[in-house]
Design a protein around this motif. Sequence first.
Motif, PDB file in Angstrom:
ATOM      1  N   LEU A  42       1.240  -1.169  -0.248  1.00 16.29           N
ATOM      2  CA  LEU A  42      -0.075   0.019   0.033  1.00 16.29           C
ATOM      3  C   LEU A  42       0.920   1.636  -0.299  1.00 16.29           C
ATOM      4  O   LEU A  42       1.364   1.692   1.092  1.00 16.29           O
ATOM      5  CB  LEU A  42      -0.869  -0.498   1.163  1.00 16.29           C
ATOM      6  N   PRO A  43       1.039   1.983  -1.010  1.00 15.52           N
ATOM      7  CA  PRO A  43       1.547   3.448  -1.341  1.00 15.52           C
ATOM      8  C   PRO A  43       1.242   4.554  -0.379  1.00 15.52           C
ATOM      9  O   PRO A  43       0.117   4.397  -0.506  1.00 15.52           O
ATOM     10  CB  PRO A  43       1.914   3.533  -2.875  1.00 15.52           C
ATOM     11  N   GLY A  44       2.085   4.926   0.341  1.00 17.42           N
ATOM     12  CA  GLY A  44       1.795   5.926   1.327  1.00 17.42           C
ATOM     13  C   GLY A  44       1.944   7.477   0.487  1.00 17.42           C
ATOM     14  O   GLY A  44       1.806   7.313  -1.145  1.00 17.42           O
ATOM     15  N   PRO A  45       1.371   8.324   0.787  1.00 18.76           N
ATOM     16  CA  PRO A  45       0.939   9.878  -0.215  1.00 18.76           C
ATOM     17  C   PRO A  45       2.485  10.656  -0.907  1.00 18.76           C
ATOM     18  O   PRO A  45       2.690  10.999  -1.087  1.00 18.76           O
ATOM     19  CB  PRO A  45       0.765  10.467   0.970  1.00 18.76           C
ATOM     20  N   GLU A  46       3.352  10.047  -0.196  1.00 21.87           N
ATOM     21  CA  GLU A  46       5.063   9.826  -0.563  1.00 21.87           C
ATOM     22  C   GLU A  46       5.588   9.888  -0.953  1.00 21.87           C
ATOM     23  O   GLU A  46       6.515  10.031  -2.291  1.00 21.87           O
ATOM     24  CB  GLU A  46       6.552   9.661   0.768  1.00 21.87           C
ATOM     25  N   GLY A  47       5.207   8.562  -2.259  1.00 23.88           N
ATOM     26  CA  GLY A  47       5.347   7.836  -3.382  1.00 23.88           C
ATOM     27  C   GLY A  47       6.003   7.098  -3.748  1.00 23.88           C
ATOM     28  O   GLY A  47       6.095   6.117  -4.215  1.00 23.88           O
ATOM     29  N   ASP A  48       6.884   7.311  -2.650  1.00 26.55           N
ATOM     30  CA  ASP A  48       8.227   6.378  -2.182  1.00 26.55           C
ATOM     31  C   ASP A  48       8.464   5.208  -1.418  1.00 26.55           C
ATOM     32  O   ASP A  48       9.762   5.299  -0.523  1.00 26.55           O
ATOM     33  CB  ASP A  48      10.039   6.579  -2.399  1.00 26.55           C
ATOM     34  N   ARG A  49       7.341   5.186  -0.384  1.00 27.60           N
ATOM     35  CA  ARG A  49       7.075   4.711   0.826  1.00 27.60           C
ATOM     36  C   ARG A  49       5.881   3.739   0.512  1.00 27.60           C
ATOM     37  O   ARG A  49       4.980   4.575   0.178  1.00 27.60           O
ATOM     38  CB  ARG A  49       7.466   5.523   1.883  1.00 27.60           C
ATOM     39  N   PHE A  50       5.974   2.298   1.552  1.00 30.50           N
ATOM     40  CA  PHE A  50       4.826   1.862   1.979  1.00 30.50           C
ATOM     41  C   PHE A  50       4.845   0.827   2.399  1.00 30.50           C
ATOM     42  O   PHE A  50       5.696   1.077   3.633  1.00 30.50           O
ATOM     43  CB  PHE A  50       5.379   0.793   0.154  1.00 30.50           C
ATOM     44  N   ASN A  51       2.965   0.924   3.286  1.00 33.60           N
ATOM     45  CA  ASN A  51       2.749   0.218   4.100  1.00 33.60           C
ATOM     46  C   ASN A  51       2.240  -1.112   3.763  1.00 33.60           C
ATOM     47  O   ASN A  51       2.860  -1.525   2.045  1.00 33.60           O
ATOM     48  CB  ASN A  51       1.548   0.240   5.345  1.00 33.60           C
ATOM     49  N   LEU A  52       2.624  -2.279   4.134  1.00 32.89           N
ATOM     50  CA  LEU A  52       2.786  -4.169   3.902  1.00 32.89           C
ATOM     51  C   LEU A  52       0.979  -4.479   4.688  1.00 32.89           C
ATOM     52  O   LEU A  52       1.626  -4.031   6.025  1.00 32.89           O
ATOM     53  CB  LEU A  52       3.653  -4.756   3.747  1.00 32.89           C
ATOM     54  N   PHE A  53       0.447  -5.678   4.253  1.00 31.17           N
ATOM     55  CA  PHE A  53      -1.023  -6.062   5.145  1.00 31.17           C
ATOM     56  C   PHE A  53      -0.660  -7.555   3.866  1.00 31.17           C
ATOM     57  O   PHE A  53      -1.488  -7.478   3.059  1.00 31.17           O
ATOM     58  CB  PHE A  53      -1.743  -5.534   5.212  1.00 31.17           C
TER      59      PHE A  53
END
Length: 374
Positions: A42-53
């Motif tokens: 799941l990408p965050g609004p920064e565009g280069d950082r992600f969460n994972l579920f």
Amino acid sequence: MTVIAILKDLIAVPSVVGTPNAAIVETIRAILNAAGARVRVLPGPEGDRFNLFATIGPAMVPGYVLSGHMDVVPATEPEWTSDPFQMRADGDCFYGRGTSDMKGFIAAALAALPAITAAPLARPIHFAFTYDEEAGCQGAPHLLPHLPSACAPPMGVIVGEPSGLRAIRAHKGKAAARLTIRGRAGHSSRPDQGLNAIHAMTDALTAAVVQAERLTHGPMDSVFEPPYSSLQVGTLQGGRAVNIIPDHCTAEFEARAIAGVNPSTLLEPVRQAAERLEAQGFAVDWTETSSYPALSLPARSPLARLLEELTGQEPLAAVSYGTEAGLYQTAGMDAIICGPGDISRAHRPNEHIRLDELHACQSMIEALAARCRL
């Protein structure tokens, strides 16, 4: 893969807070995919950082979430005796940035995958791994809105921050803000022609000191040390030279709030003092840089009782540092802290974790999975 092999691979990815994290996400995703988990990146609004579920088992049945953050603090201290991003073994101790905080927990959760998948689960085990927790829980708020479509409301969230594998039921909330005041430069011999931003900042600093003293008188909650909310000035910068009227000054403020108190409201007297400076011709920029709520889980809640049974230890009432657990609770989920390692080793040179701590955490997660088959 063994827990040590997984931890070695995780440490080798320098997922420092505030930097792109695709590499650590891909490392974890590959292990979960190989075990048959259903993974969402799941990408965050920064565009280069992600969460994972990720999920193993029937997603739309209430289960449990294993929660951790993938980022680590920088490792620039000269006291490191080895490369902080190449895990080093010394007997049964393993050194490297993130070993305790908190890639050790992630490694234990991933090492438990063979046991989790050995037989079908009646209740699911979810994995929620976030980014930029070390910057004030920046990633988790972008993960939480996805959970209603990803899983049934969970029975509990276990946040694996280092706790000596003893569950913790409560922690304080936090809010931090940066204040920048801009005035007008000039020669120090003509203060009448300038606007001294450092002098102006003293109004906000005084408000912070007064508020900090006021908070020591309550409200109180005896489970915390200290038992009251707190506020401090953490940094102060300004000026260019002693003979120049400073045209800028920046300060950072932090509040820690006991359960039931909104940490952002504790900073209000400082913000209001700063805004009054605008009438004197100063430009004021107030930016809240981080905020997360306190955690407060009742002692006899089902999740607290479960963790007592899994660990063999009564949960601790509270700690004063913060985690993402309060965010999960605010979103309507019971949450508790329990992970391997010791918080006293975190954010320090030669951070480390012991082999027995990793194995104990892996065993706890495997015991949780066994219960999810009942």
